[in-house]
Enzyme design. Structure first.
Site, short mmCIF file in Angstrom:
data_model
loop_
_atom_site.label_atom_id
_atom_site.label_comp_id
_atom_site.label_asym_id
_atom_site.label_seq_id
_atom_site.Cartn_x
_atom_site.Cartn_y
_atom_site.Cartn_z
N ASP A 78 3.48 9.22 -0.83
CA ASP A 78 2.27 8.50 -0.47
C ASP A 78 2.07 7.39 -1.49
OD1 ASP A 78 -0.05 8.02 1.02
OD2 ASP A 78 -0.59 10.14 1.06
N HIS B 67 0.82 -1.22 0.00
CA HIS B 67 0.00 0.00 0.00
C HIS B 67 0.85 1.26 0.00
CE1 HIS B 67 -4.04 -1.79 0.70
NE2 HIS B 67 -3.28 -2.82 1.00
C1 GDG Z 1 -2.25 3.82 3.26
C2 GDG Z 1 -1.24 4.48 2.31
C3 GDG Z 1 -2.96 4.40 0.50
C4 GDG Z 1 -8.71 10.35 7.90
N1 GDG Z 1 -9.24 11.04 8.94
C5 GDG Z 1 -10.45 10.49 9.16
C6 GDG Z 1 -10.65 9.45 8.26
N2 GDG Z 1 -9.56 9.38 7.51
C7 GDG Z 1 -9.45 8.44 6.40
C8 GDG Z 1 -9.51 9.16 5.08
C9 GDG Z 1 -8.95 8.10 4.15
C10 GDG Z 1 -8.00 7.36 5.06
O1 GDG Z 1 -8.26 7.73 6.40
C11 GDG Z 1 -6.57 7.71 4.77
O2 GDG Z 1 -6.19 7.04 3.61
P1 GDG Z 1 -4.93 7.50 2.79
O3 GDG Z 1 -4.98 6.76 1.50
O4 GDG Z 1 -4.99 8.98 2.58
O5 GDG Z 1 -3.66 7.21 3.68
P2 GDG Z 1 -3.09 6.06 4.71
O6 GDG Z 1 -3.91 5.93 5.93
O7 GDG Z 1 -1.68 6.47 4.91
O8 GDG Z 1 -3.18 4.70 3.87
C12 GDG Z 1 -1.96 5.28 1.24
C13 GDG Z 1 -3.83 3.64 1.48
O9 GDG Z 1 -3.06 2.93 2.45
C14 GDG Z 1 -4.71 2.62 0.74
O10 GDG Z 1 -3.94 1.75 -0.02
O11 GDG Z 1 -3.76 5.21 -0.33
O12 GDG Z 1 -1.03 5.82 0.32
O13 GDG Z 1 -0.33 5.31 3.03
O14 GDG Z 1 -9.94 7.21 3.73
O15 GDG Z 1 -10.82 9.54 4.81
N3 GDG Z 1 -11.75 8.67 8.22
C15 GDG Z 1 -12.73 8.93 9.12
N4 GDG Z 1 -12.61 9.94 10.04
C16 GDG Z 1 -11.50 10.75 10.08
O16 GDG Z 1 -11.43 11.68 10.90
N5 GDG Z 1 -13.83 8.15 9.14
#
Ligand code: GDG
Length: 470
Positions: A365, A157
């Protein structure tokens, strides 16, 4: 077709369609498991004094969830140690933060062996296994040693780092050799795939053929790019739901005619939050007419707070937001609304939809799902503008965003100015192209492409025998 066995560090709640859980992984896999009659296996998140390997099994509507408890030492050395203090910073280009300690390595190997041992009795010959992320890179090796011949795929990821950076990891060859016990390895982006291929050719005397099969260490593995997506329809439906509408109204009142820029991230140094705040400060300093007319809402959900680097970044962000707010605020306006708590996904969807700009500027990322969520939440007739770091995997797909270098304050500041000034017809045109991609490359497309490639990957049990223990 056999069952899908998903293995990841932690399991999510596939029946929780409202998505209280934070993190892209949990959301993505929940959707994948509902479709198949799957089992999801991982750490319970609990620790016990002595490891027993006792499985705790819970049958839900869509999937069976199986978990195991680990020891405290496992959590320290494997989770907080090798995974989040060695691999995470290294894979996000922060070798200055990477800790190389032998005990971490041992903990990582031990927990991967424990995972293999515990999941073994659940496996049936037709099952196909999908392992997730940097916590479990050597899991296939551990399973093969125990005689498992099933197809096993691995999806990373996070980014795969450039060859020279990766070579700073002690025992880097062993880790890559373990990758060759999979049948299929998937990356988020072409950038990550080519970094891995570069390592195979340059450090492992290997070859990549034109069909994407890598050969090294006397073994073969199929490589591919599988960009993860959103459960787009569900997220768009959430944006039309009651909770979203309530937040839209609440934000409308609180905006009082001002324009909102939004950032939503786990509180992680890879997300470029400090650089983002400084770029926004630059924008304020250069754009006096924006004062009191614009604000940045940054939702930063605390994460991995047992790891020192996370405590440090949190303290730095407290200081930077305090300083910027102190310098620019007026009695009835603060430039940065900085929020360290979690919201439900449907609430977030409503908040996103009110922002004129989605500011997504990670320094590195794997993908970044927030960029896609921001787009999915926009009102089609008057969408906001996505500003996206070129170092997010998402930038390979989302070309109609304003693509920026997150290390350049000037570039990000210019993009904020351009985004806020962008005429509606251009916003609509860009958004239509972006949403089309978000919907087409959704989480179901990601899963189907990976599973199809795993089932088609050349599986040669004869090669396996070489790694099986006598
Ligand atoms: C890893 C990889 C890759 C955030 N604050 C709240 C909340 N979030 C959710 C967001 C989003 C998720 O968390 C974050 O996803 P990301 O993709 O931005 O980043 P990582 O957590 O680092 O994830 C990344 C991912 O895996 C999938 O393969 O894209 O590159 O690092 O969905 O919305 N969700 C809620 N409340 C919050 O306050 N419910």
């Amino acid at each position: 077709m056999g069952r899908l066995i998903v293995i990841s560090n932690r399991v999510g709640q596939p029946d929780d369609t409202r998505g209280a859980s934070v993190g892209g992984l949990a959301m993505a896999l929940g959707a994948a498991l509902r479709e198949y009659n799957g089992i999801w296996f991982g750490w319970s998140g609990r620790t016990v004094e002595t490891f027993t390997g006792q499985l705790s099994v819970q049958r839900g509507q869509g999937a069976t969830i199986a978990t195991v408890d680990l020891e405290e030492q496992d959590r320290d050395e494997y989770y907080n140690g090798y995974a989040n203090r060695t691999l995470w910073p290294l894979f996000h280009y922060r070798i200055d933060l990477s800790a190389y300690e032998r005990s971490f390595n041992e903990g990582y190997a031990r927990v991967n062996a424990r995972f293999a041992q515990t999941v073994l009795p659940l496996l049936e010959p037709d099952d196909f296994i999908w392992v997730h992320d940097y916590h479990l890179i050597p899991l296939a090796r551990e399973l093969r040693r125990r005689g498992v011949k099933n197809r096993i795929g691995f999806f990373l990821h996070i980014p795969w780092p450039a060859r020279r950076l990766f070579a700073t990891l002690p025992l880097h060859r062993e880790l890559v050799e373990a990758v060759f016990d999979y049948d299929l390895v998937g990356f988020q982006s072409h950038d990550s795939l080519s970094a891995f291929e570069d390592y195979v050719r340059g450090e492992a005397e290997g070859e990549i053929d034109s069909g994407g099969i890598a050969q090294a260490f006397g073994r073969r593995v199929r490589l591919g790019v599988f960009p993860i997506g959103l459960d787009a329809d569900a997220f768009m439906a959430a944006a039309r739901g009651e909770a979203a509408a309530a937040w839209r109204e609440r934000m409308r009142v609180s905006l009082a005619g001002r324009r909102m820029i939004i950032g939503v991230d786990r509180l992680d140094y890879s997300k470029g939050l400090e650089e983002r705040f400084l770029a926004y400060e630059e924008y304020l300093a250069n754009t006096p007419e924006a004062l009191e007319q614009v604000f940045l809402l940054q939702i930063a959900t605390p994460s991995r707070d047992e790891v020192e680097a996370y405590q440090e970044i949190r303290a730095r962000l407290d200081a930077v937001t305090g300083r910027i707010n102190g310098a620019f605020a007026t009695p009835d306006w603060v430039p940065i609304r900085y929020v360290n708590r979690t919201y439900r996904r449907d609430e977030l969807a409503g908040i996103y939809s009110m922002a004129a700009i989605g500011l997504v500027t990670p320094l590195r990322d794997g993908m970044n799902l927030v960029a896609k969520e921001y787009v999915a939440a926009q009102p089609p007739e008057d969408p906001g503008v996505l500003i996206l770091s070129r170092f997010a995997g998402a930038a390979e797909q989302m070309e109609e965003a304003l693509i920026v270098n997150p290390f350049s304050r000037e570039e990000v500041s210019d993009a904020i100015e351009a985004g806020l000034a962008m005429p509606r017809d251009e916003r609509v045109r860009r958004w239509e192209s972006l949403i089309e991609g978000v919907r087409r490359h959704d989480v179901a497309a990601w899963r189907d492409a990976f599973v199809e490639a795993l089932l088609a990957a050349p599986c040669s049990p004869a090669d396996r025998l070489a790694t099986a223990e006598p």
